[in-house]
Design a protein around this motif. Sequence first.
Motif, mmCIF file in Angstrom:
data_model
loop_
_atom_site.group_PDB
_atom_site.id
_atom_site.type_symbol
_atom_site.label_atom_id
_atom_site.label_comp_id
_atom_site.label_asym_id
_atom_site.label_seq_id
_atom_site.Cartn_x
_atom_site.Cartn_y
_atom_site.Cartn_z
ATOM 1 N N ARG A 128 0.867 -1.267 0.061
ATOM 2 C CA ARG A 128 -0.088 0.167 0.076
ATOM 3 C C ARG A 128 0.892 1.296 -0.122
ATOM 4 N N THR A 129 1.894 1.423 0.704
ATOM 5 C CA THR A 129 2.632 2.482 0.810
ATOM 6 C C THR A 129 4.009 2.544 -0.191
ATOM 7 N N LEU A 142 0.198 4.497 -2.487
ATOM 8 C CA LEU A 142 -1.189 4.845 -2.720
ATOM 9 C C LEU A 142 -2.062 5.030 -1.484
ATOM 10 N N MET A 143 -1.435 5.453 -0.573
ATOM 11 C CA MET A 143 -2.306 5.959 0.709
ATOM 12 C C MET A 143 -2.087 7.358 1.011
ATOM 13 N N ILE A 144 -3.248 8.158 0.451
ATOM 14 C CA ILE A 144 -3.228 9.494 0.485
ATOM 15 C C ILE A 144 -4.458 9.999 1.239
ATOM 16 N N GLY A 145 -4.112 11.121 2.110
ATOM 17 C CA GLY A 145 -5.235 11.794 2.705
ATOM 18 C C GLY A 145 -5.019 13.333 2.484
ATOM 19 N N LEU A 146 -6.344 13.926 2.023
ATOM 20 C CA LEU A 146 -6.716 15.278 1.573
ATOM 21 C C LEU A 146 -7.521 15.692 2.887
ATOM 22 N N GLU A 147 -6.902 16.644 3.586
ATOM 23 C CA GLU A 147 -7.456 17.329 4.725
ATOM 24 C C GLU A 147 -7.875 18.755 4.551
ATOM 25 N N TYR A 153 2.906 10.232 -8.373
ATOM 26 C CA TYR A 153 2.017 10.747 -9.309
ATOM 27 C C TYR A 153 0.853 11.525 -8.989
ATOM 28 N N PHE A 154 0.163 10.612 -8.353
ATOM 29 C CA PHE A 154 -1.346 10.905 -7.821
ATOM 30 C C PHE A 154 -1.258 11.931 -6.826
ATOM 31 N N LEU A 155 -0.219 12.027 -5.914
ATOM 32 C CA LEU A 155 0.048 13.017 -4.823
ATOM 33 C C LEU A 155 0.213 14.134 -5.451
ATOM 34 N N ASN A 156 1.195 14.329 -6.302
ATOM 35 C CA ASN A 156 1.659 15.523 -6.842
ATOM 36 C C ASN A 156 0.668 16.300 -7.708
ATOM 37 N N ARG A 196 -1.391 14.653 1.876
ATOM 38 C CA ARG A 196 -0.041 13.966 2.372
ATOM 39 C C ARG A 196 -0.320 12.386 1.841
ATOM 40 N N GLY A 197 0.900 11.892 1.824
ATOM 41 C CA GLY A 197 0.670 10.456 1.381
ATOM 42 C C GLY A 197 2.040 9.726 1.343
ATOM 43 N N ARG A 198 1.761 8.318 1.396
ATOM 44 C CA ARG A 198 3.010 7.451 0.857
ATOM 45 C C ARG A 198 2.177 6.394 0.148
#
Length: 395
Positions: free
Chosen positions: A230-231, A335-340, A314-317, A331-333
């Motif tokens: 996952r990370t 494909l584990m990403i959080g949008l706060e 790529y997704f995080l950017n 933030r993320g590592r």
Amino acid sequence: MDYLEIEQRLGANNYKPLDVVLSRGQGIWVWDVDGNRYMDCLSAYSAVNQGHCHPKIVKALTEQAAKLSLTSRAFRNDQLGLFYKELCELTHSHKVLPMNSGAEAVETAIKTVRKWGYKTKKVAENKAEIIVCDNNFHGRTITIISFSSDKGARDGFGPFTPGFKSIPFGDAGALKAAINENTIAFMVEPIQGEAGVIIPPEGYLREVRQICTDNNVVLILDEIQTGLGRTGKLLAEAHEGIEADMTLIGKALSGGLYPVSAVLSNTEIMDVLNPGEHGSTFGGNPLACAVARVALKVLVEENMIENSAVMGDYFLNGLKSLKNPFIREIRGRGLMIGLEFEPGKIKARTYCEALKEKGLLCKETHENIIRFAPPLVINKEDIDYALAIIQEVIG
């Protein structure tokens, strides 16, 4: 047929799902009962890392189900030993204790490390203490919610199980200060998933590893969500080059096709258990083992772990190009990403519902955070498709 009405009338009110009724899945895509297609950006909370209905895992499931599904542990079966061997080789573990759900793996770890504390560390009887972190999520059994800081998880469910002490997450100094003669273990998520993809400071896990070693404290890493690619690493511990004394895995261990979990540890800790002291009728059953063996195999052979690292970046950017003024942090590592979002400004669920209408499924955690965690088979074109929808809805 009114599926929503039937659920609401006959089911317990213990979940609040989005109002979409799914009937089919393949890879990163799912379809509802009306034939509408959606991109799955939750992966059943990381249980479907290999994608929905991976053909090789489905084949293993159906072939084994037609031969032998369950023996209980009263007898041996021809899949369990091979599962142990392949899992130990992949994760550098000495011993495996198989269970079914993630919560069962956590309960198993608690029981095992308590026995180690009394038998090996010689802690006074019934005094063993396990340190955990604030805002943790390890499951919903009575013992597990006993050390939760989530008021909603605890209200009305007492009395609670003693023997736990909670400290701030990401603070190695707090761990050092909390340890006493009764401390047997520190259990922690490498990244807090349910809390909103909270990533600890760089070096935190290395410090924690050293503190536990210095104080003869067992380091338990709950990798049920963060593990198995996952990370962007097989296990999230690898980002800091450490090894836990006990590691908990589940969810993607079966590719989402069957409940399978496992506690991984060393011989010294695991050998405190004797026959009859712990187990499960379904734990280690041949169907589970056959499915898990192939789920692990495709994860490695199809380079899903490496893809998670590359596509996660790529997704995080891409998400960081969003201009919504209420975004507090992304933030993320892997494909584990959080949008706060800023607390009190935006209801994350409102956006999740709007994204659903555009064909993208994700889920809020707490009131102001959206998690994005698509299957690890996602590619650049898929992410561009997702980003276009997210841009349109969130801005």
